[in-house]
Design a protein around this motif. Structure first.
Motif, mmCIF file in Angstrom:
data_model
loop_
_atom_site.group_PDB
_atom_site.id
_atom_site.type_symbol
_atom_site.label_atom_id
_atom_site.label_comp_id
_atom_site.label_asym_id
_atom_site.label_seq_id
_atom_site.Cartn_x
_atom_site.Cartn_y
_atom_site.Cartn_z
ATOM 1 N N THR A 94 -66.829 81.301 -0.672
ATOM 2 C CA THR A 94 -65.973 80.271 -1.244
ATOM 3 C C THR A 94 -66.779 79.267 -2.070
ATOM 4 O OG1 THR A 94 -64.411 80.436 0.571
ATOM 5 C CG2 THR A 94 -64.361 78.395 -0.713
ATOM 6 N N ASN A 95 -66.313 79.056 -3.283
ATOM 7 C CA ASN A 95 -66.915 78.067 -4.176
ATOM 8 C C ASN A 95 -66.039 76.821 -4.132
ATOM 9 O OD1 ASN A 95 -67.955 76.558 -6.263
ATOM 10 N ND2 ASN A 95 -68.058 78.264 -7.710
ATOM 11 N N HIS B 234 -68.931 88.180 -10.953
ATOM 12 C CA HIS B 234 -69.298 87.031 -10.109
ATOM 13 C C HIS B 234 -69.051 87.347 -8.636
ATOM 14 C CE1 HIS B 234 -65.083 85.548 -9.578
ATOM 15 N NE2 HIS B 234 -64.901 85.863 -10.841
ATOM 16 N N ASP C 107 -68.766 84.709 -6.268
ATOM 17 C CA ASP C 107 -68.055 83.623 -5.600
ATOM 18 C C ASP C 107 -66.546 83.837 -5.695
ATOM 19 O OD1 ASP C 107 -68.190 83.153 -8.415
ATOM 20 O OD2 ASP C 107 -67.634 81.057 -8.128
ATOM 21 N N VAL C 108 -65.822 83.150 -4.827
ATOM 22 C CA VAL C 108 -64.352 83.225 -4.826
ATOM 23 C C VAL C 108 -63.786 81.806 -4.721
ATOM 24 C CG1 VAL C 108 -64.273 85.506 -3.734
ATOM 25 C CG2 VAL C 108 -64.214 83.459 -2.283
ATOM 26 N N VAL C 109 -62.508 81.666 -5.034
ATOM 27 C CA VAL C 109 -61.859 80.370 -4.841
ATOM 28 C C VAL C 109 -61.466 80.236 -3.362
ATOM 29 C CG1 VAL C 109 -61.011 80.117 -7.208
ATOM 30 C CG2 VAL C 109 -59.593 81.288 -5.514
ATOM 31 N N ASP D 247 -60.560 89.487 -7.732
ATOM 32 C CA ASP D 247 -61.275 88.474 -8.526
ATOM 33 C C ASP D 247 -62.524 88.040 -7.778
ATOM 34 O OD1 ASP D 247 -61.999 86.552 -10.325
ATOM 35 O OD2 ASP D 247 -60.431 85.130 -9.789
ATOM 36 N N GLU E 256 -68.886 81.177 -10.836
ATOM 37 C CA GLU E 256 -67.949 81.378 -11.947
ATOM 38 C C GLU E 256 -66.701 80.522 -11.759
ATOM 39 O OE1 GLU E 256 -64.850 82.781 -14.522
ATOM 40 O OE2 GLU E 256 -64.754 82.874 -12.344
ATOM 41 N N GLU E 257 -66.298 80.355 -10.502
ATOM 42 C CA GLU E 257 -65.030 79.676 -10.231
ATOM 43 C C GLU E 257 -65.107 78.160 -10.394
ATOM 44 O OE1 GLU E 257 -62.446 81.239 -10.188
ATOM 45 O OE2 GLU E 257 -62.730 83.229 -9.329
ATOM 46 N N THR F 7 -64.078 83.137 -18.616
ATOM 47 C CA THR F 7 -64.914 83.905 -17.695
ATOM 48 C C THR F 7 -66.393 83.654 -18.014
ATOM 49 O OG1 THR F 7 -65.206 85.870 -19.082
ATOM 50 C CG2 THR F 7 -63.177 85.766 -17.794
ATOM 51 N N HIS G 80 -56.318 84.141 -7.569
ATOM 52 C CA HIS G 80 -56.361 82.852 -6.861
ATOM 53 C C HIS G 80 -55.113 82.686 -5.998
ATOM 54 C CE1 HIS G 80 -59.211 81.078 -10.181
ATOM 55 N NE2 HIS G 80 -59.559 82.283 -9.773
#
Ligand SMILES: [Zn+2]
Length: 440
Positions: free
Chosen positions: A27-28, A87, A89-91, A119, A153-154, A384, A415
Motif C-alpha cells: 500500500t502506497n 509498478h 505499489d497499490v492504492v 493495477d 506510481e500511485e 502512468t 482502485h
C-alpha cells in the motif's frame, strides 16, 4: 505448454507469482513512513529473477522505497532495447468493504482477488512468468529487454519511475520503446469480436491549488472581502465549466474503429453521441475529448466565528496533448484576477502514432491468441510511469494484455472494491506477451 516440476508452464506459474505478490501489502499511502511493503515485493521479484539466472538490482530512492531493474541481453544488441515496466505499489484498500480480504490472494469463481490484481501485479507476474520460462528453456529475445519494477506510481512516481529516470538514466541506455500499464485489455463487441485497447496517448497531469485572499475579521460583522466566498465562487465556476471538445489523432482513430465495428454513425463534430453508446468505458473515453478540471479539496478557516484571511482549493486538471498552456489560460480566465494559481504537479501529456513494427507485433500476438481481436489505439485519461520514461526519449505504450469476460466492468476495478483478475485472462496475457516479446 507442458509442465514438470523443474519447468512449470508459465501459464501455471503466473497464478502463483501473482498470488504471492498480492499477498505482500505494498500500500502506497503517499507517506514514506507508512508505505513500507515495496521493499519486500522488490526483494521477491529480484529473488524470482535470480533463481533463473537474471541479475536484478534494487535501487532505493528512500528507505524502503525500492525499485528493481534488470537487463536481459538480446541476440541483436545493435537494435534499440525495449523497456518493460510495472509498478509494485497499490492504492489502499479497506478490508471491511471487500468480499474477500484484499491481501489474501484468494481464488474464487475463476478470479484471483486482491488489491493490485489488475493495477498492476497481474502484469508484473506475467512478465516474471515469461522471463522465467525463457531462462529455463534457453529462449533469448532479439533486442535487449530492460525490466523495471517500480515504487510509488500511485502517488506520482517521485520515489519510483521519476527517481530512476533522473538518477539512474544509464539503466535505460539504448531503450527506444516501452510497454507498461494501462492497455491491451479487451472490450467485447460481440461473441466473436473484441476490441483490444492499446494505449498510445495519455493526458497530462495539471494539479493546481487556488489561493484566495481576503480581509480577516469577526464573523458577526458586515464584511465584503471574504476569502471563503471568493474561493467558493471560483471553485464553482471551474467545477461546472465544460471545456471545448478537441478530437486528437488518437481519439479520432479510436472512434473511427469503434464506429465501424459497432455500426454507429460518427459525427466528427459531435463525438459524444458515439461515446455515449460505449457502455462502461464511456467514462474513460469521454474524458479524452476535452480538458477536464475537477475540484478535489477545500481548506479554509480555524474557528466558527472568525473570517479567515486565506482559503485554498485543489483542482485536479487533466490536459490533452499540447493543451497544458491553453488550459492554464482558460483557468485564469475562469477564476478571475484575484485568485492566485499555483501548480503542485505538472506533467505533460503523451501521444504517439499507432504504427510501426512494435504495434504490428502487439497486434499479431493478440490476433494469434484471439482470432476475434481487433487492436485499436486509445488515450488514457489518467497518468502512468510512462510520463517519467518518456522524458528519456522513449516511445511509450500501454500494453498489458488481458482477455476479459464481456460482462466485467473493468474500469470500475481500478482502485475499486473487489479488484480481481480472471485467471484465464492472466494466462491469456502470458501467452500474448510470450509471443510479443519473442517477435518484437
Ligand atoms: Zn497502475
Amino acid at each position: 505448454m507442458t509442465s514438470d516440476a523443474s519447468r512449470p508452464a508459465p501459464t501455471d506459474e503466473v497464478v502463483d507469482l501473482c498470488r504471492d505478490l498480492l499477498r505482500i501489502d505494498t500500500t502506497n499511502t503517499g507517506d514514506n513512513d507508512t508505505s513500507v511493503g515495496e521493499r519486500r515485493a522488490a526483494e521477491y521479484v529480484a529473488e524470482k529473477l535470480a533463481e533463473v539466472g537474471v541479475t536484478a538490482e534494487i535501487h532505493e530512492s528512500a528507505p524502503g522505497r525500492a525499485n528493481v531493474v534488470a537487463r536481459i541481453a538480446g541476440t541483436e544488441p545493435g537494435r534499440g532495447a525495449l523497456l518493460v515496466h510495472g509498478h509494485l505499489d497499490v492504492v489502499p484498500a479497506d478490508a471491511d468493504e471487500w468480499s474477500v480480504h484484499p491481501f489474501s490472494g484468494e481464488i474464487r469463481d475463476g478470479y484471483l482477488w486482491g488489491r493490485g490484481a489488475i493495477d498492476m501485479k497481474d502484469f508484473d507476474a506475467m512478465v516474471l512468468a515469461v522471463v522465467r520460462h525463457w531462462q529455463r528453456t534457453g529462449v533469448r529475445p532479439t533486442r535487449d529487454i530492460v525490466l523495471a519494477y517500480t515504487a510509488d506510481e500511485e502517488a506520482g512516481s517521485d520515489y519510483g519511475a521519476h527517481f530512476l529516470a533522473q538518477r539512474h538514466r544509464d539503466l535505460f541506455d539504448g531503450c527506444t520503446e516501452a510497454i507498461g500499464e494501462v492497455g491491451g485489455f479487451s472490450y467485447s463487441v460481440s461473441d466473436t469480436q473484441r476490441l483490444y485497447l492499446i494505449e498510445t496517448a495519455e493526458k497530462g497531469l495539471d494539479w493546481l491549488r487556488l489561493h484566495a485572499k481576503g480581509r480577516p475579521g469577526h464573523g458577526s460583522m458586515v464584511h465584503d472581502d471574504n476569502a471563503v466566498t471568493a474561493l467558493a465562487e471560483a471553485v464553482a465556476r471551474v467545477g461546472r465549466h465544460r471545456f471545448p471538445v478537441v478530437v486528437t489523432p488518437t481519439v479520432r482513430a479510436f472512434l473511427e474503429e469503434v464506429s465501424d465495428v459497432l455500426g454507429i454513425e460518427l459525427d466528427p463534430d459531435d463525438p459524444e453521441t458515439a461515446i455515449a453508446k460505449l457502455g462502461p468505458i464511456a467514462n474513460i473515453i469521454g474524458a479524452t475529448i476535452r480538458n477536464t478540471a475537477n475540484p478535489t479539496r477545500l481548506a479554509a478557516g480555524y474557528k466558527d466565528n472568525v473570517i479567515p484571511g486565506r482559503a485554498t482549493a485543489t483542482i485536479d486538471c487533466r490536459s490533452l496533448p499540447g493543451q497544458s498552456e491553453l488550459l492554464e489560460a482558460q483557468l485564469r480566465e475562469l477564476v478571475g484576477p484575484d485568485i492566485a494559481i499555483e501548480y503542485i504537479q505538472r506533467q505533460p501529456a503523451l501521444e504517439t502514432t499507432f504504427d510501426g513494427d512494435l504495434v504490428d507485433a502487439m497486434s499479431a500476438a493478440l490476433r494469434a491468441e484471439d482470432p476475434g481481436a481487433r487492436p485499436v489505439p486509445y488515450m488514457l485519461s489518467g497518468g502512468t510511469d510512462a510520463k517519467a520514461f518518456s522524458q528519456l526519449g522513449i516511445r511509450c505504450f500501454g500494453f498489458a494484455p488481458l482477455r476479459l469476460p464481456a460482462d466485467l466492468n473493468f474500469s470500475a476495478l481500478f482502485h475499486g472494491i473487489d479488484e480481481r483478475v480472471p485467471v484465464d485472462g492472466l494466462q491469456f496475457g502470458v501467452r500474448v506477451l510470450d509471443r510479443f516479446l519473442r517477435t518484437c
